[in-house]
Write a protein that holds these residues in place. Structure first.
Motif, PDB file in Angstrom:
ATOM      1  N   GLY A  44       0.821  -1.208   0.000  1.00  0.00           N
ATOM      2  CA  GLY A  44       0.000   0.000   0.000  1.00  0.00           C
ATOM      3  C   GLY A  44       0.847   1.245   0.000  1.00  0.00           C
ATOM      4  O   GLY A  44       2.073   1.211  -0.087  1.00  0.00           O
ATOM      5  N   SER A  45       0.161   2.369   0.108  1.00  0.00           N
ATOM      6  CA  SER A  45       0.842   3.657   0.095  1.00  0.00           C
ATOM      7  C   SER A  45       0.290   4.536   1.203  1.00  0.00           C
ATOM      8  O   SER A  45      -0.915   4.802   1.255  1.00  0.00           O
ATOM      9  N   MET A  46       1.161   4.967   2.091  1.00  0.00           N
ATOM     10  CA  MET A  46       0.744   5.838   3.179  1.00  0.00           C
ATOM     11  C   MET A  46       0.327   7.201   2.652  1.00  0.00           C
ATOM     12  O   MET A  46      -0.567   7.853   3.204  1.00  0.00           O
ATOM     13  N   VAL A  47       0.954   7.645   1.557  1.00  0.00           N
ATOM     14  CA  VAL A  47       0.633   8.951   1.003  1.00  0.00           C
ATOM     15  C   VAL A  47      -0.808   8.994   0.514  1.00  0.00           C
ATOM     16  O   VAL A  47      -1.502   9.991   0.677  1.00  0.00           O
ATOM     17  N   ASP A  48      -1.295   7.912  -0.082  1.00  0.00           N
ATOM     18  CA  ASP A  48      -2.664   7.900  -0.600  1.00  0.00           C
ATOM     19  C   ASP A  48      -3.680   8.125   0.512  1.00  0.00           C
ATOM     20  O   ASP A  48      -4.649   8.876   0.352  1.00  0.00           O
ATOM     21  N   VAL A  49      -3.461   7.470   1.655  1.00  0.00           N
ATOM     22  CA  VAL A  49      -4.391   7.619   2.778  1.00  0.00           C
ATOM     23  C   VAL A  49      -4.334   9.030   3.345  1.00  0.00           C
ATOM     24  O   VAL A  49      -5.370   9.681   3.553  1.00  0.00           O
ATOM     25  N   LEU A  50      -3.119   9.524   3.586  1.00  0.00           N
ATOM     26  CA  LEU A  50      -2.978  10.864   4.149  1.00  0.00           C
ATOM     27  C   LEU A  50      -3.430  11.936   3.163  1.00  0.00           C
ATOM     28  O   LEU A  50      -3.996  12.955   3.558  1.00  0.00           O
ATOM     29  N   PHE A  51      -3.177  11.707   1.867  1.00  0.00           N
ATOM     30  CA  PHE A  51      -3.598  12.679   0.857  1.00  0.00           C
ATOM     31  C   PHE A  51      -5.121  12.793   0.810  1.00  0.00           C
ATOM     32  O   PHE A  51      -5.661  13.899   0.658  1.00  0.00           O
ATOM     33  N   ASP A  52      -5.822  11.672   0.943  1.00  0.00           N
ATOM     34  CA  ASP A  52      -7.282  11.723   0.942  1.00  0.00           C
ATOM     35  C   ASP A  52      -7.812  12.538   2.127  1.00  0.00           C
ATOM     36  O   ASP A  52      -8.800  13.270   1.996  1.00  0.00           O
ATOM     37  N   ILE A  53      -7.147  12.402   3.273  1.00  0.00           N
ATOM     38  CA  ILE A  53      -7.561  13.190   4.440  1.00  0.00           C
ATOM     39  C   ILE A  53      -7.334  14.677   4.197  1.00  0.00           C
ATOM     40  O   ILE A  53      -8.219  15.521   4.431  1.00  0.00           O
ATOM     41  N   MET A  54      -6.134  15.012   3.692  1.00  0.00           N
ATOM     42  CA  MET A  54      -5.815  16.416   3.428  1.00  0.00           C
ATOM     43  C   MET A  54      -6.659  16.968   2.285  1.00  0.00           C
ATOM     44  O   MET A  54      -6.974  18.164   2.260  1.00  0.00           O
ATOM     45  N   LEU A  55      -7.038  16.112   1.340  1.00  0.00           N
ATOM     46  CA  LEU A  55      -7.866  16.562   0.232  1.00  0.00           C
ATOM     47  C   LEU A  55      -9.237  17.025   0.723  1.00  0.00           C
ATOM     48  O   LEU A  55      -9.767  18.037   0.253  1.00  0.00           O
ATOM     49  N   GLY A  56      -9.803  16.297   1.681  1.00  0.00           N
ATOM     50  CA  GLY A  56     -11.084  16.717   2.246  1.00  0.00           C
ATOM     51  C   GLY A  56     -10.997  18.066   2.920  1.00  0.00           C
ATOM     52  O   GLY A  56     -11.850  18.949   2.712  1.00  0.00           O
ATOM     53  N   PHE A  57      -9.942  18.262   3.732  1.00  0.00           N
ATOM     54  CA  PHE A  57      -9.757  19.551   4.391  1.00  0.00           C
ATOM     55  C   PHE A  57      -9.467  20.645   3.367  1.00  0.00           C
ATOM     56  O   PHE A  57      -9.965  21.773   3.484  1.00  0.00           O
ATOM     57  N   GLY A  58      -8.646  20.317   2.356  1.00  0.00           N
ATOM     58  CA  GLY A  58      -8.295  21.320   1.363  1.00  0.00           C
ATOM     59  C   GLY A  58      -9.495  21.794   0.566  1.00  0.00           C
ATOM     60  O   GLY A  58      -9.670  23.006   0.355  1.00  0.00           O
ATOM     61  N   ILE A  59     -10.329  20.865   0.127  1.00  0.00           N
ATOM     62  CA  ILE A  59     -11.529  21.252  -0.625  1.00  0.00           C
ATOM     63  C   ILE A  59     -12.463  22.093   0.241  1.00  0.00           C
ATOM     64  O   ILE A  59     -13.059  23.074  -0.239  1.00  0.00           O
ATOM     65  N   SER A  60     -12.587  21.721   1.515  1.00  0.00           N
ATOM     66  CA  SER A  60     -13.434  22.504   2.420  1.00  0.00           C
ATOM     67  C   SER A  60     -12.926  23.931   2.548  1.00  0.00           C
ATOM     68  O   SER A  60     -13.702  24.899   2.503  1.00  0.00           O
ATOM     69  N   LEU A  61     -11.606  24.083   2.694  1.00  0.00           N
ATOM     70  CA  LEU A  61     -11.036  25.428   2.817  1.00  0.00           C
ATOM     71  C   LEU A  61     -11.166  26.216   1.517  1.00  0.00           C
ATOM     72  O   LEU A  61     -11.387  27.432   1.543  1.00  0.00           O
TER      73      LEU A  61
END
Length: 280
Positions: A44-61
């Protein structure tokens, strides 16, 4: 005494080449995709999981900032130019959303381009061949203490550069994860933090390309111990590779405050003029 020192250095080099053979393999993908090598055992890829979390916050902002700027500019008339067309703000909003959502795909393209570029550069400089480190160590043991010392310094520099590759990989990984948050700056006319962020991103990637090329070139020069001057050229390539990030930082990171030195001089002159008027 000299023979004893040479034997000690050769013993250290023999212990080091066990790790060096593995370090030279997959150096490029290890730097560009550090998370896959950190979690190779689990997959797997740790970046994919963390990126999805940051993507949610980023889109909200991005959405919140779009609404805030639109309200303050076209309702309250307290920010920006109310006479400007709203389509400009909408275009910047769409740009921020597209870059944030599509960044993993674009990074994959950039990674492929970087790997292909490095492969072509390796072929051009002729340093992409297999190396026989044991033959190099055996040759150093017969060339005296001075050459042995330079060989030891070269190995130390190589390990330092390898740790720089690991840190550069972690740096690129952090930049990949934080890209959705940086896209919030695209809503500003001057691109906000995104401009500096993307410059830092490309600086780190270009540093990897140059460092790997210099590293391979340095190894190729150093292992050709038949020519004495190649020892110095190989060591010089390794030292320059270590200093590459500082070298690139001088011209890849732009000055803040759009206008650079001329703008700073202009404002300084204005401040001096205002001070003289106040004094009068």
């Amino acid at each position: 005494m000299e023979v004893i020192l040479v034997l000690l250095i050769v013993a250290v080099l023999n212990g080091a080449i066990v790790y060096i053979d593995e370090m030279l393999q997959e150096l490029v993908p290890m730097t560009l995709y550090a998370d896959q090598y950190m979690l190779a055992a689990n997959g797997g890829s740790m970046v994919d999981v963390l990126f999805d979390i940051m993507l949610g916050f980023g889109i909200s902002l991005i959405i919140l900032k779009f609404l805030k700027k639109g309200f303050e500019c076209y309702v309250m008339w307290t920010d920006g130019d109310p006479d400007s067309e709203p389509v400009g703000l909408v275009v910047r909003f769409m740009q921020a959303m597209v870059v944030a959502v599509c960044f993993p795909v674009m990074y994959g393209w950039m990674g492929e381009i970087a790997e292909d570029l490095i492969d072509q550069l390796m072929t051009a400089i002729g340093a992409s061949t297999e190396y026989d480190w044991q033959t190099w160590v055996n040759g150093i043991s017969t060339l005296g203490l001075t050459t042995a010392i330079f060989g030891l310094i070269f190995i130390i520099c190589y390990f330092m550069l390898y740790f720089q590759f690991l840190m550069r990989g972690l740096e690129i990984m952090i930049l990949r994860i934080g890209m959705p948050m940086a896209c919030v700056g695209l809503l500003d006319n001057d691109k906000g933090v995104f401009k500096t962020y993307i410059n830092k991103f490309f600086q780190s990637t270009l540093a990897v390309v140059i460092q790997i090329c210099l590293c391979k070139l340095g190894v190729g020069m150093m292992l050709n111990i038949g020519i004495n001057m190649n020892v110095f050229w190989g060591l010089a390539c390794m030292v320059l590779a270590i200093k590459t990030p500082a070298f690139l930082r001088d011209f890849l990171i732009p000055t803040t405050g759009g206008g650079g030195a001329i703008n700073n001089i202009y404002h300084s002159v204005r401040l001096v003029g205002m001070a003289k008027n106040l004094a009068k």
